[in-house]
Scaffold this motif. Sequence first.
Motif, PDB file in Angstrom:
ATOM      1  N   THR A 325      22.809  56.404  32.448  1.00  0.00           N
ATOM      2  CA  THR A 325      22.566  55.137  33.142  1.00  0.00           C
ATOM      3  C   THR A 325      22.645  55.339  34.642  1.00  0.00           C
ATOM      4  N   LEU A 326      21.618  54.885  35.335  1.00  0.00           N
ATOM      5  CA  LEU A 326      21.587  54.891  36.798  1.00  0.00           C
ATOM      6  C   LEU A 326      21.675  53.437  37.245  1.00  0.00           C
ATOM      7  N   THR A 327      22.632  53.123  38.120  1.00  0.00           N
ATOM      8  CA  THR A 327      22.819  51.733  38.539  1.00  0.00           C
ATOM      9  C   THR A 327      22.209  51.486  39.910  1.00  0.00           C
ATOM     10  N   VAL A 328      21.563  50.330  40.048  1.00  0.00           N
ATOM     11  CA  VAL A 328      20.922  49.909  41.297  1.00  0.00           C
ATOM     12  C   VAL A 328      21.345  48.475  41.570  1.00  0.00           C
ATOM     13  N   VAL A 329      21.669  48.161  42.824  1.00  0.00           N
ATOM     14  CA  VAL A 329      22.070  46.799  43.156  1.00  0.00           C
ATOM     15  C   VAL A 329      21.365  46.338  44.428  1.00  0.00           C
ATOM     16  N   ASP A 350      15.481  59.466  28.729  1.00  0.00           N
ATOM     17  CA  ASP A 350      16.913  59.510  28.441  1.00  0.00           C
ATOM     18  C   ASP A 350      17.746  58.801  29.501  1.00  0.00           C
ATOM     19  N   VAL A 351      17.072  58.095  30.449  1.00  0.00           N
ATOM     20  CA  VAL A 351      17.783  57.394  31.520  1.00  0.00           C
ATOM     21  C   VAL A 351      17.461  55.899  31.465  1.00  0.00           C
ATOM     22  N   LYS A 352      18.492  55.085  31.486  1.00  0.00           N
ATOM     23  CA  LYS A 352      18.326  53.627  31.617  1.00  0.00           C
ATOM     24  C   LYS A 352      18.718  53.255  33.045  1.00  0.00           C
ATOM     25  N   VAL A 353      17.811  52.589  33.749  1.00  0.00           N
ATOM     26  CA  VAL A 353      18.116  52.110  35.094  1.00  0.00           C
ATOM     27  C   VAL A 353      18.619  50.677  34.975  1.00  0.00           C
ATOM     28  N   ASP A 354      19.870  50.484  35.302  1.00  0.00           N
ATOM     29  CA  ASP A 354      20.507  49.169  35.229  1.00  0.00           C
ATOM     30  C   ASP A 354      20.443  48.536  36.622  1.00  0.00           C
ATOM     31  N   TYR A 355      19.507  47.597  36.791  1.00  0.00           N
ATOM     32  CA  TYR A 355      19.255  46.984  38.100  1.00  0.00           C
ATOM     33  C   TYR A 355      19.804  45.566  38.119  1.00  0.00           C
ATOM     34  N   LYS A 356      20.648  45.271  39.098  1.00  0.00           N
ATOM     35  CA  LYS A 356      21.198  43.934  39.249  1.00  0.00           C
ATOM     36  C   LYS A 356      20.805  43.368  40.615  1.00  0.00           C
ATOM     37  N   ALA A 357      20.069  42.263  40.590  1.00  0.00           N
ATOM     38  CA  ALA A 357      19.778  41.504  41.802  1.00  0.00           C
ATOM     39  C   ALA A 357      20.768  40.346  41.814  1.00  0.00           C
ATOM     40  N   LEU A 358      21.807  40.447  42.614  1.00  0.00           N
ATOM     41  CA  LEU A 358      22.966  39.570  42.496  1.00  0.00           C
ATOM     42  C   LEU A 358      22.642  38.097  42.692  1.00  0.00           C
ATOM     43  N   MET A 359      21.770  37.789  43.629  1.00  0.00           N
ATOM     44  CA  MET A 359      21.525  36.382  43.941  1.00  0.00           C
ATOM     45  C   MET A 359      20.554  35.723  42.978  1.00  0.00           C
ATOM     46  N   SER A 360      20.079  36.450  41.988  1.00  0.00           N
ATOM     47  CA  SER A 360      19.212  35.850  40.975  1.00  0.00           C
ATOM     48  C   SER A 360      20.032  35.090  39.934  1.00  0.00           C
ATOM     49  N   ASP A 361      21.360  35.237  39.978  1.00  0.00           N
ATOM     50  CA  ASP A 361      22.208  34.553  38.999  1.00  0.00           C
ATOM     51  C   ASP A 361      22.240  33.042  39.206  1.00  0.00           C
ATOM     52  N   GLU A 362      21.969  32.580  40.437  1.00  0.00           N
ATOM     53  CA  GLU A 362      21.939  31.154  40.759  1.00  0.00           C
ATOM     54  C   GLU A 362      23.231  30.447  40.334  1.00  0.00           C
ATOM     55  N   GLY A 596      19.383  53.240  50.026  1.00  0.00           N
ATOM     56  CA  GLY A 596      20.280  54.345  50.302  1.00  0.00           C
ATOM     57  C   GLY A 596      20.996  54.743  49.026  1.00  0.00           C
ATOM     58  N   ILE A 597      21.675  55.883  49.066  1.00  0.00           N
ATOM     59  CA  ILE A 597      22.426  56.378  47.909  1.00  0.00           C
ATOM     60  C   ILE A 597      23.914  56.325  48.230  1.00  0.00           C
ATOM     61  N   ASN A 598      24.668  55.763  47.320  1.00  0.00           N
ATOM     62  CA  ASN A 598      26.116  55.667  47.456  1.00  0.00           C
ATOM     63  C   ASN A 598      26.727  57.065  47.499  1.00  0.00           C
ATOM     64  N   ASN A 599      27.455  57.357  48.545  1.00  0.00           N
ATOM     65  CA  ASN A 599      28.055  58.690  48.700  1.00  0.00           C
ATOM     66  C   ASN A 599      29.068  58.983  47.605  1.00  0.00           C
ATOM     67  N   ALA A 600      29.595  57.929  46.972  1.00  0.00           N
ATOM     68  CA  ALA A 600      30.578  58.114  45.905  1.00  0.00           C
ATOM     69  C   ALA A 600      29.933  58.274  44.534  1.00  0.00           C
ATOM     70  N   SER A 601      28.602  58.198  44.467  1.00  0.00           N
ATOM     71  CA  SER A 601      27.915  58.316  43.178  1.00  0.00           C
ATOM     72  C   SER A 601      28.101  59.706  42.587  1.00  0.00           C
ATOM     73  N   LEU A 606      20.064  62.186  39.819  1.00  0.00           N
ATOM     74  CA  LEU A 606      19.231  61.131  39.232  1.00  0.00           C
ATOM     75  C   LEU A 606      18.796  60.140  40.309  1.00  0.00           C
ATOM     76  N   ALA A 607      19.725  59.791  41.187  1.00  0.00           N
ATOM     77  CA  ALA A 607      19.410  58.852  42.263  1.00  0.00           C
ATOM     78  C   ALA A 607      18.330  59.416  43.171  1.00  0.00           C
TER      79      ALA A 607
END
Length: 717
Positions: A325-329, A350-362, A596-601, A606-607
Motif C-alpha cells: 500500500t502506498l499512501t497519498v494525501v 501488487d500495489v494499492k494506492v490509498d488516496y485521501k482528499a481530506l476536504m472531500s469528507d464535508e 513531495g515525498i515524506n522523508n519519513a516514508s 514505490l513513491a
Amino acid sequence: MNCKKILAIGFSIIFTITSVTGCSKNDDKKEVKNVAMGRYIEKSVAMPEAIEAGKEWATQIIKNPKGEIELYAKPWKDKGNEHIIQYTLDKNKWVKSVPKWMNRKGGDFDVTYAPDGTKYIAFNKNKPNSIEVKILKSKDNINGENVVIDDYKKDVDYSKILYHFNVLKDNSILVNHIDSFSLYKKGKETSTFKIGGTDYALNGNQLLGMNEKMDSGVIIDVTTGNILSGAPLDKSQNGTYTYDSKGNWYMVNRAGIHRMVKGGNSWETILDGALASMSMPSMWVNSVIRGDKDDFYILYSDSNGLAQMKYYVYDKNTPTTPSKTLTVVSLEENDTVRQAIVDYQHKNQDVKVDYKALMSDEDGTTSTDYIKKINTELLAGKGADVLVLDGMPVDSYIEKGVLSDLSDIITPLEKKGDLLSNIVDSYKKDGKIYSIPIRYDLMVAYGSKDAVASVDSVDTLADYAKNSSEIPLFGDKGLSYSDLTTNLFRLYSNQFLTDKGFNREKLIRFLDELKLISDQTKAVKVAPKKSEETMDQVADYWNEPDSQLLFDKKASLQLADIWSMAQTYAPSIVVNKIDGAFTTVNHEFMPSGLVGINNASNQKDLAGEFMKTLFAENVQKVQLGDGFPVNAKALVNFGMEYDDMIGGGNGFTVEQTSKEEMQKILDLCKTVTTPVQVDEVLFNMISKEIIPYLSGESDSKTAADQIIEKAKTYLQE
C-alpha cells in the motif's frame, strides 16, 4: 470537435492485461498460503480502427441474442454512404457491417433487441422547433419495417424525445423521455412514470433507477408504473446499471462495480474502482454489458472525445488485495493524481494506492484544522508517503526536513527533455528539489496596454488606478473584498512577505494601495449572488463577462488564472478587438498539485515510481481542467484540438482562436519562472484582518500590526 488521432490497431481484438509485478519463486511459495486470492482484473479491448483514429464515434454496446457484443458507431463527419455502422465481436475480431435497413442519415439513434430476437432501432431527427422520431424493426437484419406509435405519427416537442427504449416480452415498447417513461402497447400509451436522472436498467418488467428526488433507489413494475420496492442508493452512489440472468443487479460508478442480489437490500463491491479505469476523471461510463462468464464489458468515453472499451473478468489467481500500500494525501481532490493512480496500479498490480482528499469528507472541518493535523503527523515522523502540498506550509516542511530530495527522480527527466526546465528550475533550492507541481495555471493580466503595463507591482497598479478614475479598474462588477484581496495577495505578497516574516513598512504600503484600488474599482464587502444557471457558470469559466466589460470600455484590466486553453478564447478575441495586451504577471504561475515525498516514508522506491507516473506523458496530456502540463511533450498542441463554438457576447463572438494565438499561450507556458505558493493557514489569518480594514473599520497601520501579531506564532512554529 476534432478528436486527437491515435495509431490504429486494426479490427483484431487485443486483450492486453497490464503487467503484474511478481515475487521470486521461493517468496511466492511462502506467501500464497496466507494470501486471499481472487479478484476482478481489467483488460483493455482494442477498438475498431476508425474509432481508434477518431473518425467514428462509438455510441453504445449491446448483447445480441447469440450472446455476442455489438458495438454501434457513427462517423464524426457524416458523409458517404455509411451513417450507422455495426461492429460485432466474433472470435476475438470486430466484424464490420452497415445494415441497409437501419442506415439512416442524421440524428441520434438507439438500438435494442426484443426478447424474441427482433432487432429495433429508433431515430431522433432534430428540426427547428420539433423532433421527428421513427422506430424500425427487423427479424433478419436485412429487411426493416416501421413500428407505429401514436405519439410519433407526427413530430413532437422535447418532452417526448426518445432518449432510450426497450422492448418487453409482449412486444410492448418502453420509451425513456429523459425525465419520464411511457409504455406503449400496440402503439398506444398505457402507463407513465418518472424516475430521477437518465440511468436505469430493465430486467423483464422490473426497472432499477433513482427516485424523482434523487435521494434513494427504486424498483418499478413498468407495466403499471408502480414502485415495487426501494433500493439502497443515494445521489453519490448513482451510476450505470445492468443485470444478470439470475435477477441480480449490478451498478458501475467511480467507486467500482457493485452487486445487489435478487431480493436483496444492500450493495456488495466486487471490484474496487480505485484499481480500475472507472475512477479516472478522464473516463465516463457509456454502456455496461454483463457477460456470461462472470465478466463485464464497459464502453467508456474519454476526455478527448474518443471511446475505450474495458473487459473485466474474475481471476482466481490474483490476490484479492494488493500486497503493498502506498499512501497519498491532499487537502482537496486532485484529478491528475487520481488519473495517475489508475495508470500506476495497472502497471503495479501488487500495489494499492490509498488516496485521501481530506476536504472531500464535508464534515465541517476547515483546511486550517486539517493542516494542523497533517503538521502534527509529519513532525512526529508519520504521515502519508506522498504529499500533495497545495495550501500547506511547504517552506516550513523543507526547513524542518520533512520532505525528501526529489533530484534523483526529477533531474533525469529534465535532462531527457521530458519536463519543462523553467518549472523545474524554479523549485531548486541549494541544488535540491523538495517539491514540484504536476500542473500549473498561468497568472495573466489582459486589457488596455497601459493597464497591463502597470501590473509589475501593487504600487504601479495603484498609480494607474488613481490616474484612471473615470473607469473602475476591474469594472463595477461587484468584486468582493475577499476576491480582490486573494488576487492581489497572491501576485504581490512576495513584496512584503519573506521566509523571515513580514516587512511592516511594505505591508502597510500594500494595505494602502489595496484600499485605493478597492475604492477605485468599487469593490464590495459581499459579492452579489451569482446565477446558478449552467450557461452563466460556463461563461464565467470562459472569462466571458470580464472580457465583455473590457469590450464595453467599462473596465481597463482583468486578472485571471488560466488553466485551460478554452479560457483564453474570450480574452484573446477582446484584446485583439480593443488593441490591448495579454501577458503573464511578472512571469508568475500558480502551481497545481505540488507534490513531495515524506522523508519519513519507508516506501520511497514505490513513491518515486509513482512520481514518475505523475509526470508521464500519457497522464499529463489528458485535459482535466486542472492546469497546463509540466511534461514538455504533453504541452505540444495541448488544448488545440477543441473547435466547437463557445458562445457570444454583446458585440463579439467567443470561439476558438487561431492556432497562432493558441501557440502564443503555449509559448507563455515556457516563460513562467516564479511560483505563487499560498499558505492557506497564513492567508486565512491575514484576510480576517484585511476585510474589516477595507470596510473602514481600522487603518492600515493597525491592520498591519494585527496581521503581524497573529501570524508571529504560526511563522515561528
